[in-house]
Design a protein around this motif. Structure first.
Motif, PDB file in Angstrom:
ATOM      1  N   PHE A  16      -7.962   6.483   8.340  1.00  0.00           N
ATOM      2  CA  PHE A  16      -7.338   5.966   9.473  1.00  0.00           C
ATOM      3  C   PHE A  16      -8.272   7.114  10.094  1.00  0.00           C
ATOM      4  CE2 PHE A  16      -3.275   5.172   9.899  1.00  0.00           C
ATOM      5  CZ  PHE A  16      -3.005   4.127   9.043  1.00  0.00           C
ATOM      6  N   GLY A  17      -8.584   7.860  11.412  1.00  0.00           N
ATOM      7  CA  GLY A  17      -8.853   8.739  11.690  1.00  0.00           C
ATOM      8  C   GLY A  17      -8.223  10.112  12.092  1.00  0.00           C
ATOM      9  N   TYR A  57      -3.334   0.382  -3.873  1.00  0.00           N
ATOM     10  CA  TYR A  57      -2.474  -0.422  -3.557  1.00  0.00           C
ATOM     11  C   TYR A  57      -2.831  -1.882  -4.318  1.00  0.00           C
ATOM     12  CZ  TYR A  57      -8.047  -1.816  -3.512  1.00  0.00           C
ATOM     13  OH  TYR A  57      -9.174  -1.760  -3.524  1.00  0.00           O
ATOM     14  N   TYR A 107       0.307   5.349   1.189  1.00  0.00           N
ATOM     15  CA  TYR A 107      -0.208   6.569   2.308  1.00  0.00           C
ATOM     16  C   TYR A 107       0.076   7.776   1.720  1.00  0.00           C
ATOM     17  CZ  TYR A 107      -2.737   2.435   3.876  1.00  0.00           C
ATOM     18  OH  TYR A 107      -3.809   1.538   3.958  1.00  0.00           O
ATOM     19  N   LEU A 167      -5.522   6.698   1.424  1.00  0.00           N
ATOM     20  CA  LEU A 167      -4.346   5.725   0.798  1.00  0.00           C
ATOM     21  C   LEU A 167      -4.514   5.954  -0.657  1.00  0.00           C
ATOM     22  CD1 LEU A 167      -3.931   2.910   0.328  1.00  0.00           C
ATOM     23  CD2 LEU A 167      -6.254   2.447  -0.269  1.00  0.00           C
ATOM     24  N   PHE A 173      -2.694   6.844  16.218  1.00  0.00           N
ATOM     25  CA  PHE A 173      -3.870   6.994  15.140  1.00  0.00           C
ATOM     26  C   PHE A 173      -4.123   5.774  15.894  1.00  0.00           C
ATOM     27  CE2 PHE A 173      -3.564  10.184  12.612  1.00  0.00           C
ATOM     28  CZ  PHE A 173      -2.115  10.368  12.774  1.00  0.00           C
ATOM     29  N   LEU A 204      -3.526   9.609   7.483  1.00  0.00           N
ATOM     30  CA  LEU A 204      -2.777   9.108   6.338  1.00  0.00           C
ATOM     31  C   LEU A 204      -4.455   8.279   4.915  1.00  0.00           C
ATOM     32  CD1 LEU A 204      -0.872   7.739   8.294  1.00  0.00           C
ATOM     33  CD2 LEU A 204      -0.311   5.938   7.189  1.00  0.00           C
ATOM     34  N   GLN A 255      -8.248  -2.702   2.656  1.00  0.00           N
ATOM     35  CA  GLN A 255      -7.338  -1.450   3.153  1.00  0.00           C
ATOM     36  C   GLN A 255      -7.421  -0.459   3.939  1.00  0.00           C
ATOM     37  OE1 GLN A 255      -9.514  -1.628   0.256  1.00  0.00           O
ATOM     38  NE2 GLN A 255     -10.482   1.053   0.160  1.00  0.00           N
ATOM     39  N   LEU A 256      -6.957   0.322   4.911  1.00  0.00           N
ATOM     40  CA  LEU A 256      -7.616   1.370   6.305  1.00  0.00           C
ATOM     41  C   LEU A 256      -7.910   2.348   5.817  1.00  0.00           C
ATOM     42  CD1 LEU A 256      -3.600   0.038   8.274  1.00  0.00           C
ATOM     43  CD2 LEU A 256      -6.327  -0.854   8.765  1.00  0.00           C
ATOM     44  N   TYR A 285       0.236  -1.713  -0.095  1.00  0.00           N
ATOM     45  CA  TYR A 285       0.281   0.085   0.489  1.00  0.00           C
ATOM     46  C   TYR A 285       0.941   1.287  -0.329  1.00  0.00           C
ATOM     47  CZ  TYR A 285      -3.097  -3.336   2.076  1.00  0.00           C
ATOM     48  OH  TYR A 285      -3.591  -4.514   2.708  1.00  0.00           O
TER      49      TYR A 285
END
Lengths: 111, 110
Positions: free
Chosen positions: B100-101, A48, A35, A45, B86, A43, B97-98, A33
């Motif tokens: 985020f805050g 990916y 970011y 994205l 985080f 972060l 996929q992540l 990935y």
């Protein structure tokens, strides 16, 4: 040592130039990935990849390109089309669906 | 897309104090991670905790997935705990996929 490496740590470029950021992992992870982090923010994205020779756009892919020719490597090119390229760029990898691990990051400054 | 809200945005503590950081998310998740970002920008994995409770030394975390929140507890804080914390999640059924805050900035004073 197992881990994720990013190079260079700091990068300075003139506006209008393309620049490529390196990301390598030796964790045998399938997924990688990219970011972007702006000051005081979380972060976001960019791209990916879950498997070699395949990748998908993230939330902010415009002005960026990637390739995934090897499992261990996922380079990111910041093109001249990216309007605000100055940022902190972080690469991550994971076994599919599991915990993500991050590299140390590259700070890009474009003037 | 999924929303991730962290509170408080800033926290200042005296060394030795305890604290609780909160992460609320707007949809069901199949991955939740807590990270500590050090002053050099490195993201350090603290917990992978989509549900349940985990402890690691002075840190512990609890995720209540049915109520869509997670808590990070820091006990007996030290100056080296300073930095940004985080929370990041992967929505159920997503491509992993992540999201985020915006983080909690923690400052621990000596």
């Amino acid at each position: 040592d197992g881990g994720i490496t990013q190079s260079p740590k700091y990068l300075f470029r003139k506006e209008g130039q393309n620049v490529t950021l390196s990301c390598e992992q030796n964790l045998n992870h399938d997924a990688m990935y990219w970011y972007r982090q702006d000051p005081g923010q979380g972060l976001r994205l960019i791209y990916y990849s879950q498997i070699v020779n395949d990748f998908q756009k993230g939330d902010i892919a415009e002005g960026y390109s990637v390739s995934r020719e090897k499992k261990e490597s996922f380079p990111l090119t910041v093109t001249s089309a990216q309007k605000n390229p100055t940022a902190f760029y972080l690469c991550a990898s994971s076994t599919l669906g599991l915990e993500q691990y991050f590299g140390p990051g590259t700070r890009l400054t474009v003037t | 897309g999924i929303q991730v809200e962290q509170s408080p945005p800033d926290l200042i503590l005296q060394e030795g104090a305890n604290s609780t950081l909160r992460c609320n998310f707007s949809d069901s998740v199949n991955n939740l991670q807590w990270f500590h970002q050090n002053p050099w920008g490195q993201l350090i994995n603290l917990f992978y905790i989509p549900s349940g409770t985990k402890q690691n030394g002075r840190l512990s975390a609890t995720t209540v997935a049915t109520e869509r929140y997670s808590l990070l507890y820091i006990s007996s804080s030290q100056t080296t705990d300073s930095g940004v914390y985080f929370c990041a999640v992967t929505p159920s059924g997503s491509a992993r996929q992540l999201t985020f805050g915006s983080g909690t900035q923690l400052t621990v004073l000596p």
